[in-house]
Design an enzyme around this catalytic site. Sequence first.
Site, short mmCIF file in Angstrom:
data_model
loop_
_atom_site.label_atom_id
_atom_site.label_comp_id
_atom_site.label_asym_id
_atom_site.label_seq_id
_atom_site.Cartn_x
_atom_site.Cartn_y
_atom_site.Cartn_z
N TRP A 102 0.81 -1.21 0.00
CA TRP A 102 0.00 0.00 0.00
C TRP A 102 0.85 1.26 0.00
O TRP A 102 0.51 2.25 -0.64
CB TRP A 102 -1.00 0.01 1.16
N ASP A 177 -1.56 6.52 6.62
CA ASP A 177 -2.65 5.76 6.01
C ASP A 177 -3.06 4.67 7.00
O ASP A 177 -2.43 3.62 7.07
CB ASP A 177 -2.18 5.15 4.69
N LYS A 201 -12.78 -1.29 6.52
CA LYS A 201 -12.08 -2.26 7.35
C LYS A 201 -12.51 -2.17 8.81
O LYS A 201 -13.03 -3.12 9.35
CB LYS A 201 -10.58 -2.10 7.19
#
Length: 366
Positions: A102, A177, A201
């Site tokens: 990511w 993040d 999530k």
Amino acid sequence: MSRIFNFSAGPSMLPTEVMAKAQQEFVNWKNTGSSVMELSHRSPEFMAVAAQAEADLRELMQIPTNYKVLFCHGGGRGQFSAVPLNLLTSGKSADYIVSGSWSIAAVKEASNYGEINIIDISDTKKPKGKRVTSVIEPSRWPLNPDAAYVHYCPNETVDGVEIFELPDTKGVPIVADMSSTILSRTIDVTKYGLIYAGAQKNIGPSGLTLVIVREDLLGNAQSTTPCIMNYQSLADYGSMYNTPPTYAWYLAGLVFQWLKQMGGVEAIAKVNQEKAELLYRYIDDNAFYSNNIKTDYRSLMNVPFWLADESLNSKFLEEAEQAGLMALKGHRSVGGMRASIYNAMPIEGVEALVNFMNVFAQKHSL
Ligand SMILES: *Cc1c(COP(=O)(O)O)cnc(C)c1O
């Protein structure tokens, strides 16, 4: 049918209590004769829902008043663009820490908007294309003291690598993040310039993205920044410059209330710790399975593991599904298995997984 345990990396499980409440209110919300989904985002009723969600989040994360909370569109990836568009100005460069899939994706997107200084902290002996198994600790990151900000990903959802300490950036704002770690353990918001997270999530359904940003970082966006990505305009309009994802916002609010009833972030963090320990301990104690990520950097939310005999992978997944344990297939880039055990996964789910793994190992060890 009975509910299964869903180990998906996202969208992922929501608390059953939250969905039951949403179901009960779905058609006729608080006796208005209307669904919350049908209300104008500017109606006093929805404004109250929106404000309550923000207040609950502020309480859960102890967000100081000099931080704005923005409810945005566009997911985590939308923020890969929004962050540099808003913060990468005045001719400065930004430091991007790379610790897995990511953070690499964030670099690629940010490079479109300015000068990016890539700092690869994944173990240097790692062969190209191989999984990350360890990282360099934050105190040894070679940071640029003049950077506009430092971007990093505290929990690499795909690789299963989590960084628990923070670097001392000597005043350079830290941008994190937190898509797959927000609300899973306590953090000190004041240490960050900006935190963002896609909702699917640990917050609610997909379609909503949270941004928590220190006020002094607003107002310097690049001139081409789309208005719906401009933190200053989003803040000025209370995240309602255009129509926000109202239903996802409402559901996120229900999740925040559920979390408060569970005892808040500190309480859920304890459960998360127990869940992760249970699973890692079982994996470490059994030669049939492995996870070779350095202990200090093992993710509490996403646990990748590998079968010693990879030819059994599809059999494992098939039998797991029959046992009501879904979505355990690892990300295609790392292979193997991955159990995502976010806040809404009860400890019973992890116990069921460990029991299944044990039965499977015994059956196939011979
Ligand atoms: C899931 C995820 C993303 C991407 O989120 P989208 O909402 O699909 O754009 C970004 N970063 C991390 C760490 C993630 O886990």
